[in-house]
Design a protein around this motif. Structure first.
Motif, short mmCIF file in Angstrom:
data_model
loop_
_atom_site.label_atom_id
_atom_site.label_comp_id
_atom_site.label_asym_id
_atom_site.label_seq_id
_atom_site.Cartn_x
_atom_site.Cartn_y
_atom_site.Cartn_z
N TYR A 1 60.86 32.09 79.72
CA TYR A 1 60.99 31.38 81.30
C TYR A 1 61.20 29.89 81.19
CZ TYR A 1 55.80 30.06 82.13
OH TYR A 1 55.37 29.54 81.65
N LYS A 2 61.49 29.77 82.35
CA LYS A 2 62.02 28.07 83.30
C LYS A 2 61.36 27.91 84.45
CE LYS A 2 66.14 26.05 83.43
NZ LYS A 2 67.22 25.86 83.24
N THR A 3 61.08 27.58 84.69
CA THR A 3 60.57 27.56 86.77
C THR A 3 59.77 26.30 86.94
OG1 THR A 3 59.41 27.99 88.09
CG2 THR A 3 58.33 28.62 86.28
N LYS A 4 59.90 25.30 88.06
CA LYS A 4 59.46 24.12 88.25
C LYS A 4 58.07 24.27 89.17
CE LYS A 4 64.12 22.05 89.34
NZ LYS A 4 64.92 20.59 90.19
N ARG A 5 57.63 25.61 89.65
CA ARG A 5 56.00 24.93 89.74
C ARG A 5 55.77 26.40 89.09
NH1 ARG A 5 55.75 28.69 94.46
NH2 ARG A 5 57.59 30.08 95.26
N GLU A 6 54.94 26.67 89.66
CA GLU A 6 54.02 27.56 89.22
C GLU A 6 53.97 29.39 89.89
OE1 GLU A 6 48.95 28.42 88.39
OE2 GLU A 6 49.16 28.36 90.31
N ARG A 7 53.96 30.22 88.71
CA ARG A 7 54.88 31.51 89.28
C ARG A 7 54.19 32.53 89.24
NH1 ARG A 7 60.32 30.91 91.54
NH2 ARG A 7 59.64 32.95 92.77
N ILE A 8 54.43 33.20 90.07
CA ILE A 8 53.90 34.98 88.96
C ILE A 8 55.39 35.86 89.17
CG2 ILE A 8 53.28 37.63 90.00
CD1 ILE A 8 50.70 34.68 89.75
N ALA A 9 54.89 36.15 87.50
CA ALA A 9 56.16 36.72 86.66
C ALA A 9 55.31 38.42 86.88
CB ALA A 9 56.24 36.27 85.31
N VAL A 10 56.84 39.20 86.90
CA VAL A 10 56.04 40.64 87.37
C VAL A 10 57.15 41.17 85.94
CG1 VAL A 10 56.63 42.41 87.82
CG2 VAL A 10 55.22 40.83 89.02
N PHE A 11 56.51 42.06 85.18
CA PHE A 11 57.46 42.92 84.23
C PHE A 11 57.61 44.47 84.33
CE2 PHE A 11 54.72 38.63 83.18
CZ PHE A 11 56.02 38.18 81.72
N SER A 12 58.32 45.24 83.75
CA SER A 12 58.86 45.99 83.92
C SER A 12 58.37 46.50 82.97
CB SER A 12 60.47 46.32 84.12
OG SER A 12 60.45 47.80 84.80
N GLU A 13 56.51 46.63 82.33
CA GLU A 13 56.35 47.30 81.83
C GLU A 13 54.19 47.69 81.67
OE1 GLU A 13 57.45 48.00 78.81
OE2 GLU A 13 59.53 46.53 78.96
N ILE A 14 54.05 49.11 81.46
CA ILE A 14 53.13 49.28 82.36
C ILE A 14 51.70 48.11 81.21
CG2 ILE A 14 51.31 51.25 81.87
CD1 ILE A 14 54.58 52.23 83.70
N TYR A 15 50.78 48.41 82.49
CA TYR A 15 49.62 47.58 82.13
C TYR A 15 48.91 48.02 81.47
CZ TYR A 15 45.29 45.29 83.88
OH TYR A 15 44.04 44.80 83.99
N TYR A 16 48.37 48.32 80.39
CA TYR A 16 47.42 48.78 79.30
C TYR A 16 46.18 47.65 78.68
CZ TYR A 16 45.98 52.19 76.26
OH TYR A 16 44.79 52.85 75.87
N PRO A 17 45.28 47.46 79.41
CA PRO A 17 44.68 46.23 78.48
C PRO A 17 44.35 46.56 77.72
CG PRO A 17 43.01 47.08 80.86
CD PRO A 17 45.31 48.35 80.69
#
Length: 398
Positions: free
Chosen positions: A307-323
């Motif tokens: 990824y590339k971004t000029k500021r801090e961001r929140i990235a969402v992934f189309s994958e199931i959350y499974y800690p």
């Protein structure tokens, strides 16, 4: 022991075991009625047939046991009276021990439980719609198949990443999404395309299905023989959001999905507030031009994004959350995954150009591998020590 005592013991054992087996074979009714309370729900003819079958099975097995007991006792008698050499007795006994379980095992695992390679492969033969979808060489999308029982059919998953499929251990959160959002959206699709006379007309009638878009549903199958419908609103495998919408609990989190613009915002449980403290929400003019995120490598237990971004961001992934199994790193440094939109995973990512790596390695597997390595090491050490001690013993003996 005296032969007389042994012979007497054989005869008594024979009379008890063989006699009981023969009694059951001749009068199987002594075992009971061969019916259960649940049988009362069956038609009378079927219930009587079941009782007869159960009695017949017991009768056949009892007679079979009688024959085996007689054969074993006879062989033992011949061996004791020296009319049969002991080694032949052992061979005969070994044959009985092999043949008896083998014949029983065949009841539960036989030729009828296997299929030929051709028959097995044929069930996964590509349909015309599968051939069309597989022309899309980008593997980073999912398919919704409405032509089958979507959440109880695993054949579609043989060719595609799917929204449905079958698993006896489905996550409860995903089942919640199916019940509250995915099934209603599936019904909406049928309502939207109802009455369409051509594929083009059905395509034009497709609406906006927020949860299916969030799950990156690019193709929708409604008939295995027709081309699929293409969902141009699928949100991809990852995206940045501009703002966070807080939910006090799980009920509120799943309900908010109806009203929140999931392309630009993410619904987050308040338990993750500490992790996201200090994050600056809002859309900035440069975001759309300067922020990009792309999946560069995919395997079932590892996902890599750049990824590339000029500021801090929140990235969402189309994958199931499974800690319980997934962990994440940014440029090799561990970072904490948090949950958004009830089921998806997300990361707080720093500005710049970086690489994100997700790995699946449950703690149970990691511990199991460690314990297995330790146990194997101990066994090897004990084996080496045993060999050395035996060599030393032989040397001292000489």
């Amino acid at each position: 022991y005296e032969k007389k005592t042994v012979k007497r013991g054989i005869l008594i054992s024979l009379l008890i075991t063989a006699g009981f087996s023969l009694l059951v074979a001749l009068m199987p009714s002594i075992a009971g009625s061969f019916s259960s309370p649940s049988d009362s729900q069956l038609p009378e003819q079927l219930r009587l047939a079941l009782v007869h079958d159960r009695a017949s099975l017991l009768k056949a097995d009892a007679f079979r046991s009688f024959v085996l007991i007689i054969l074993t006792a006879g062989a033992l008698w011949l061996a004791i009276t020296k009319k049969l050499h002991v080694k032949y007795f052992y061979v005969f006994l070994a044959l009985l021990v092999i043949v008896d379980p083998w014949s029983i095992d065949r009841r539960y695992l036989n030729d009828s439980h296997f299929v030929s390679k051709v028959d097995f492969t044929n069930q996964y033969a590509k349909r015309p719609v599968d051939e069309i979808i597989l022309q899309d060489k980008d593997p980073n999308y999912r398919v919704l198949d409405l032509s089958v029982n979507t959440f109880n059919d695993s054949h579609v998953s043989y060719h595609h990443k799917t929204i449905g499929g079958y698993s006896p251990v489905k996550l409860q959160r995903y089942q919640d999404m199916i019940d509250y959002h995915i099934m209603p959206e599936m019904r909406r699709i049928w309502e939207d395309i109802k009455g369409a006379s051509t594929i083009s007309e059905a395509q034009a009638r497709l609406g906006d299905y927020k949860i299916l878009n969030m799950l990156n549903t690019r193709y929708i199958i409604f008939n295995g023989s027709n081309p699929p419908l293409s969902n141009s609103k699928a949100m991809g495998n990852a995206w940045f959001v501009d703002s966070l919408v807080w939910a006090a609990n799980a009920d509120e989190e799943i309900a908010l999905l109806d009203s929140v613009d999931l392309r630009h915002s993410a619904v987050v449980d308040e338990r993750f507030k500490d992790l996201l403290s200090g994050f600056v929400s809002g859309k900035f003019p440069e975001d759309s031009l300067s922020s990009t995120i792309q999946l560069t490598s995919y395997s079932p237990n590892q996902l890599i994004y750049k990824y590339k971004t000029k500021r801090e961001r929140i990235a969402v992934f189309s994958e199931i959350y499974y800690p319980a199994g997934w962990s994440a790193k940014i440029d090799g440094q561990p970072v904490e995954i948090f949950r958004v939109n009830y089921i998806l995973r997300a990361l707080r990512v720093p500005a710049g150009e970086h690489e994100i790596e997700f790995n699946y390695m449950p703690e149970s597997i990691e511990k199991g591998a460690t314990y297995s390595a330790i146990a194997s090491g101990i066994l090897i050490i004990l084996l080496v020590l045993g060999i050395l001690l035996e060599i030393k013993r032989l040397y001292l003996k000489k």
